[in-house]
Design an enzyme around this catalytic site. Sequence first.
Site, short mmCIF file in Angstrom:
data_model
loop_
_atom_site.label_atom_id
_atom_site.label_comp_id
_atom_site.label_asym_id
_atom_site.label_seq_id
_atom_site.Cartn_x
_atom_site.Cartn_y
_atom_site.Cartn_z
N LYS A 157 0.82 -1.22 0.00
CA LYS A 157 0.00 0.00 0.00
C LYS A 157 0.85 1.27 0.00
O LYS A 157 0.48 2.27 -0.61
CB LYS A 157 -0.93 0.00 1.22
CG LYS A 157 -2.06 -1.02 1.16
CD LYS A 157 -2.95 -0.90 2.39
CE LYS A 157 -3.77 -2.13 2.68
NZ LYS A 157 -4.88 -2.36 1.77
N GLU A 205 -2.87 7.09 7.90
CA GLU A 205 -3.72 7.90 7.02
C GLU A 205 -4.70 8.72 7.83
O GLU A 205 -5.08 8.34 8.93
CB GLU A 205 -4.58 6.99 6.12
CG GLU A 205 -3.86 6.39 4.97
CD GLU A 205 -4.81 5.56 4.12
OE1 GLU A 205 -4.32 5.00 3.16
OE2 GLU A 205 -6.03 5.45 4.42
N HIS A 244 -15.10 -3.56 7.56
CA HIS A 244 -14.26 -3.37 6.37
C HIS A 244 -14.36 -4.49 5.36
O HIS A 244 -13.52 -4.62 4.47
CB HIS A 244 -12.79 -3.13 6.76
CG HIS A 244 -12.62 -2.03 7.75
ND1 HIS A 244 -13.11 -0.76 7.53
CD2 HIS A 244 -12.05 -1.99 8.97
CE1 HIS A 244 -12.84 -0.01 8.58
NE2 HIS A 244 -12.21 -0.73 9.47
N ARG A 286 -6.55 -7.87 -10.18
CA ARG A 286 -7.24 -9.13 -10.50
C ARG A 286 -8.71 -8.84 -10.76
O ARG A 286 -9.14 -7.70 -10.64
CB ARG A 286 -7.13 -10.07 -9.31
CG ARG A 286 -7.63 -9.36 -8.03
CD ARG A 286 -7.86 -10.29 -6.88
NE ARG A 286 -7.93 -9.58 -5.62
CZ ARG A 286 -9.01 -8.98 -5.14
NH1 ARG A 286 -10.13 -8.98 -5.83
NH2 ARG A 286 -8.98 -8.34 -3.99
P1 ADP Z 1 -7.77 -3.93 2.93
O1 ADP Z 1 -6.79 -4.04 1.78
O2 ADP Z 1 -7.24 -4.54 4.20
O3 ADP Z 1 -9.15 -4.43 2.58
P2 ADP Z 1 -8.35 -1.15 2.35
O4 ADP Z 1 -7.25 -0.17 2.29
O5 ADP Z 1 -8.90 -1.66 1.05
O6 ADP Z 1 -7.88 -2.38 3.26
O7 ADP Z 1 -9.54 -0.58 3.21
C1 ADP Z 1 -10.64 -1.38 3.56
C2 ADP Z 1 -11.79 -0.51 4.04
O8 ADP Z 1 -11.39 0.25 5.19
C3 ADP Z 1 -12.29 0.52 3.06
O9 ADP Z 1 -13.22 -0.03 2.16
C4 ADP Z 1 -12.92 1.54 3.99
O10 ADP Z 1 -14.17 1.07 4.44
C5 ADP Z 1 -12.01 1.54 5.19
N1 ADP Z 1 -10.97 2.59 5.09
C6 ADP Z 1 -9.80 2.49 4.43
N2 ADP Z 1 -9.10 3.62 4.52
C7 ADP Z 1 -9.84 4.47 5.26
C8 ADP Z 1 -9.66 5.82 5.71
N3 ADP Z 1 -8.56 6.51 5.43
N4 ADP Z 1 -10.64 6.38 6.44
C9 ADP Z 1 -11.76 5.69 6.75
N5 ADP Z 1 -11.99 4.42 6.37
C10 ADP Z 1 -11.04 3.81 5.63
#
Ligand code: ADP
Length: 660
Positions: free
Chosen positions: A116, A200, A235, A297
């Site tokens: 990431k 973040e 999530h 993917r």
């Molecule tokens: P993973 O790869 O573990 O699934 P992601 O980066 O795709 O993690 O984030 C998964 C979820 O977490 C997102 O769909 C959102 O709901 C929440 N999320 C991610 N980043 C943030 C953020 N900066 N603020 C609030 N919620 C977040």
Amino acid sequence: MFRKILIANRGEIACRIIRTARRTGVATVAVFSDADRDALHVALADEAVRIGPAEAAKSYLNIPAIVEAARASGAEAVHPGYGFLSENPEFVEAVEAAGLVFIGPSANAIRAMGLKDAAKALMEKAGVPVVPGYHGERQEPSFLAGEAEAIGYPVLIKARAGGGGKGMRKVERPEDFVAALESARREAESAFGDGRVLVEKYMAKPRHIEVQVFGDAHGNVVHLFERDCSLQRRHQKVIEEAPAPGMTAEMRAAMGTAAVRAAAAIGYSGAGTVEFIADVSEGLRQDRFHFMEMNTRLQVEHPVTEAITGLDLVEWQLRVAAGEPLPKRQDELSIDGWAFEARLYAENPARDFLPATGRLSVFDLPEGVRVDSGVRAGDLVTPYYDPMIAKVVTHGRTRAEALARLEGALAECRVAGVTTNAGFLARLCRLPAFSAGDVDTGLIGRSGEELLTEPEASEEAFALAALAALGLLAAPSGDDPWQRLRGFRLWGEAVQTVFLDHGGAEHALRVTMRGEGRFRVEHGGVATDLCVQSFDGRAVRVAFDGHTLPATVHREARAITVFFAGRGHAFVLAEEAGHQGEAAGGDRLSAPMPGLVRIVSAGPGARVKKGDPLVTMEAMKMELVLAAPRDGVVAAVPVAAGDQVPEGALLVALAPEEAA
Ligand code: ADP
């Protein structure tokens, strides 16, 4: 186009890929673990190769075994599906080293997006908006705490190698930062072997909006519009839709352009998804969406994009991997209507969504809508893999129409033998904020307990369960009056009481037979009169107060499932006190719930004492030790360690007690 491909996956996605391959004239090779020998994807494929034991690490993640299966079967290309090895650059290299084509992006593109932090740095350079935060190399707690301070609380700590929400911690206050950091690191270290994190800005009201992109080997990249995946639980996506509610043409263009730029920046070829997070605390705004990550993917939720574009994304993947240019240009793509996808899981929402296992004694899914499934009636859901058993996809001209279809389709999902989240999904469809399109990732979390708990069955459902329990639904066979009076005393009142477990409580139901299919069932002071008109062993037509309705009733051993008025209800016939054999202290030890037999501690002929552990099972992530119901001698043990058993299965039989 390829002549033959190998599918390095299982379940619904393997079946879905096979369908497109068959339609386009491509032969398929399935791979399977020992737990999947009889699985649907194996049955559907033209050929199948065993790649190892049940554990994914030794089968679906076993690169040498999969590459060898592809080589030996003469496949020209390998489709990875999603999950498992789909985003593993070493797998891509191993496939290519064997002279085969990987149906997906290059190993380098996967690597560029794999972490990431690196992906965010790359996207920043490419001019794609990223979530404000720190995604550099430094990892000292004091330094990261300083960065968190600069970003402004609340912040989100994320594992750089993260996925599936693991290693992610929201931190509200500076004093909690270091403890949250340590806990995120521990989780990331154990899940990914990499404890490094990024920090973040935590978005107050975030929506998850992702853009489907496609690239080819000729330098073309297009986007296939957005999907909204904001309806999440911890999530994890639960229901996805396309397009995103409230999306404007300008914002769609801005997000599409950013996604195409992201893919082009890494020379992307094949299907990919660029995930954005949009801060909607002031509505959807063009300057408030940020790159989160790119999934290199096909996504689980790709069918909603197929539904609104009329395209087959797996066919596009095959064509692009075979070297063809993208089938359409950006200006040839458009959105038609609205689509939803609900993920049907073998899990128990009332028990913190614990995965459920067992045999699918009933698995009837709706007709007339798209259902992507990897299982069929009679299949075992094992504890080894992801518990998603189907995806229900609906399409409509408008959002309201597509959502109404989804709700209707979920009401038609009839599954017994394994607990599912079907009721939970149906209740989600009725959440006012969701039906209004006012979604954000916190919606499910903020909604109350009533979303999770299955409301108690109606009196009608109780009445049907009571009849099933007493064997009174069985169609009258011939004219034998004795047969029809089964279970009832011939003299005096034709009344019988039955005890059913439902929703964790025992219910007494008093059934009065009133002749020719007519019954009165009393339960907790409420009387329900019903008249059974027909029963074919499954489907019942029954009249309540003169109103005839359809129902489906399924009974297996002591488990009774009633599907009535769009809901499914599970009942368990309570052990009848004094009943021969099944009674407490009886001759039989049976499985209280579906699960895996771990240890069998006594064999035939063994002399056991009441309370001795005889069988250890693993069910619902718990260990259950089942003890001898009385002193005695073991007569038979029809199960062995490693067996998956349904609820009610006989585990140990004791020899009958000798008359004293
Ligand atoms: P993973 O790869 O573990 O699934 P992601 O980066 O795709 O993690 O984030 C998964 C979820 O977490 C997102 O769909 C959102 O709901 C929440 N999320 C991610 N980043 C943030 C953020 N900066 N603020 C609030 N919620 C977040």
